[in-house]
Design a protein around this motif. Structure first.
Motif, PDB file in Angstrom:
ATOM      1  N   MET A   1       0.950  -1.140   0.075  1.00 28.59           N
ATOM      2  CA  MET A   1      -0.056  -0.037  -0.097  1.00 28.59           C
ATOM      3  C   MET A   1       0.786   1.275   0.049  1.00 28.59           C
ATOM      4  SD  MET A   1      -1.661   0.473   3.607  1.00 28.59           S
ATOM      5  CE  MET A   1      -1.682   2.152   4.173  1.00 28.59           C
ATOM      6  N   SER A  99       7.965  -2.436   5.320  1.00 30.65           N
ATOM      7  CA  SER A  99       6.491  -2.633   4.521  1.00 30.65           C
ATOM      8  C   SER A  99       6.290  -1.414   3.940  1.00 30.65           C
ATOM      9  CB  SER A  99       5.375  -2.819   5.857  1.00 30.65           C
ATOM     10  OG  SER A  99       5.453  -1.818   6.594  1.00 30.65           O
ATOM     11  N   ALA A 100       5.407  -1.537   2.859  1.00 28.02           N
ATOM     12  CA  ALA A 100       5.036  -0.389   2.121  1.00 28.02           C
ATOM     13  C   ALA A 100       4.058   0.527   3.355  1.00 28.02           C
ATOM     14  CB  ALA A 100       4.031  -0.917   1.099  1.00 28.02           C
ATOM     15  N   GLY A 101       2.859   0.042   3.728  1.00 29.40           N
ATOM     16  CA  GLY A 101       2.262   0.689   4.754  1.00 29.40           C
ATOM     17  C   GLY A 101       2.942   0.617   5.872  1.00 29.40           C
ATOM     18  N   PHE A 124       7.923  -2.630  -3.553  1.00 29.51           N
ATOM     19  CA  PHE A 124       7.060  -3.415  -3.589  1.00 29.51           C
ATOM     20  C   PHE A 124       5.917  -2.943  -4.459  1.00 29.51           C
ATOM     21  CE2 PHE A 124       7.452  -4.290   1.074  1.00 29.51           C
ATOM     22  CZ  PHE A 124       7.940  -5.686   0.842  1.00 29.51           C
ATOM     23  N   ARG A 257      -5.391  -1.204   3.344  1.00 28.85           N
ATOM     24  CA  ARG A 257      -5.493  -2.071   4.219  1.00 28.85           C
ATOM     25  C   ARG A 257      -6.981  -2.054   4.588  1.00 28.85           C
ATOM     26  NH1 ARG A 257      -0.765  -3.337   4.409  1.00 28.85           N
ATOM     27  NH2 ARG A 257       0.832  -2.364   5.587  1.00 28.85           N
ATOM     28  N   HIS A 304      -4.012 -11.201   1.587  1.00 25.89           N
ATOM     29  CA  HIS A 304      -2.868 -10.160   1.991  1.00 25.89           C
ATOM     30  C   HIS A 304      -1.519 -10.293   1.287  1.00 25.89           C
ATOM     31  CE1 HIS A 304      -1.734  -6.455   4.972  1.00 25.89           C
ATOM     32  NE2 HIS A 304      -0.949  -6.604   3.659  1.00 25.89           N
ATOM     33  N   VAL A 307       1.725  -7.574  -2.225  1.00 22.22           N
ATOM     34  CA  VAL A 307       3.196  -6.999  -2.600  1.00 22.22           C
ATOM     35  C   VAL A 307       4.360  -8.031  -2.630  1.00 22.22           C
ATOM     36  CG1 VAL A 307       2.616  -4.923  -1.080  1.00 22.22           C
ATOM     37  CG2 VAL A 307       3.702  -6.942   0.003  1.00 22.22           C
TER      38      VAL A 307
HETATM   39  O1  LIG Z   1       0.957  -4.917   2.998  1.00 21.49           O
HETATM   40  C1  LIG Z   1       2.011  -5.000   2.759  1.00 21.49           C
HETATM   41  C2  LIG Z   1       3.010  -3.814   3.106  1.00 21.49           C
HETATM   42  O2  LIG Z   1       2.412  -2.723   3.686  1.00 21.49           O
HETATM   43  O3  LIG Z   1       4.224  -3.996   2.855  1.00 21.49           O
END
Ligand SMILES: O=CC(=O)O
Length: 340
Positions: A1, A99-101, A124, A257, A304, A307
């Protein structure tokens, strides 16, 4: 995300192991069941302080005893990094997110303390964008449903598989035009879709129409793709009114999310046939997925994993290494988050 903007990625692969005595300290924060995939590479450059290595001691006690002078912390996956934990690290200057988020990291506290934060959406974004488009095509063209149709030996017993919908020509509203959203837009332009977007601010160099309000974006879209950061402002950004504005044929794709979408409302819309379909990689209470969705052929469900590919994981490892090395050699960070 998508997260708040990150600086462009410059990957660095050269490994030059050092003597252990001179290695900089890096705190590793990870939940017990999450291994540290790049452990060997990290260990040859940094002295890792991982509370999981002292299973009889609490994380708080471990960090208080060992991490007073640590200047960097690696936060593995979505392990929560709270203000209380940050309070145990008085010398901290850098949090490396993987993570991305980044909603699991207390960004307010990092900002207050002047702690820099790096994110991993650059590693990602292409794979997440591919997956969002794949979910959309799957919902519109009913690919997973067609697969079930064939495996269920319903072809040709139950006649023709129902017609799907064309992707080209659809008006796609992207909620969150960060790294991931921009990659989604690029792909869907090539498929002949028209793009509009919502984000915190209008992006000066972006050619697509901007809607400051998600309701307006929904009212002018056939599809909403949700990929913005989860914050207090974006919680349930896709609510009953927005879903109504999208309309009966509308499709919602969520690769951001779960809590970005009011899931209870979405389930009701889907069950009552008041929306066209949904492709969901994320849910409000993972790994729980509302069971009403299991019987709907216009819904594609996914655990989920938008990514994660072998390649994105390798890129993540390079990115983590590059950020830590840059920090300890006083060079610019590779994926600094603008934590405003
Ligand atoms: O959801 C996965 C991320 O935020 O890397």
């Amino acid at each position: 995300m998508a997260t708040k903007e990150e600086q462009p990625q410059v990957l660095e692969n050269k490994e030059e192991p050092k003597e252990d005595g001179e290695l900089p300290l890096v705190v590793v924060l990870r939940s017990k069941n999450f291994s540290l995939p790049l452990e060997d590479r990290l260990q040859s450059h940094f002295h890792l302080l991982d509370p999981n290595d002292s299973p009889d001691e609490s994380t708080e006690s471990f960090l208080s005893r060992h991490a007073y002078s640590a200047r960097a912390l690696l936060c593995v996956a979505l392990t929560p990094l709270t203000a209380d934990t940050l309070g145990l690290l008085p010398s901290l200057e850098l949090v490396v997110g993987s993570s991305a988020g980044l909603e699991h990291i207390d960004l307010h506290e990092c900002r207050r303390r002047g702690i820099m934060v790096t994110g991993a959406s650059a590693a990602f974004c292409e794979d997440a964008a591919d997956y969002a488009v794949a979910l959309l095509i799957d919902v519109l063209r009913r690919i997973s449903a067609a697969d079930r149709f064939v495996r269920g030996r319903l072809w040709p017993v139950k006649g023709e598989h129902p017609l799907g919908f064309k992707l080209g020509g659809k008006r796609v509203g992207i909620v969150g035009l960060g790294n991931i959203g921009s990659q989604i837009a690029k792909r869907l332009v090539a498929f002949g879709c028209s793009i509009a977007y919502n984000s915190r601010k209008k992006k000066p160099s972006v050619p697509f129409p901007y809607y400051a309000n998600v309701w307006d974006l929904a009212a002018n879209s056939d599809v909403l793709i949700v990929c913005c950061a989860l914050t207090e402002d974006t919680h349930h950004i896709i609510n009953k009114d927005v879903t109504t504005a999208l309309g009966k044929e509308g499709v919602i794709i969520n690769v951001g999310r779960g809590p970005l979408v009011d899931e209870k409302e979405l389930v009701q819309f889907l069950v009552r046939g008041e929306i066209g379909g949904a492709g969901l990689d994320v849910f409000e209470n993972e790994p729980d997925v509302p069971k009403e969705l299991f019987k709907l052929d216009n819904v594609v469900l996914s655990p989920h994993c938008a990514v994660v590919t072998l390649e994105s994981f390798a890129a993540l490892q390079d990115l983590v290494m590059a950020n830590l090395k840059a920090f300890f050699s006083n060079k610019p960070l590779v994926s600094l988050v603008q934590n405003e």
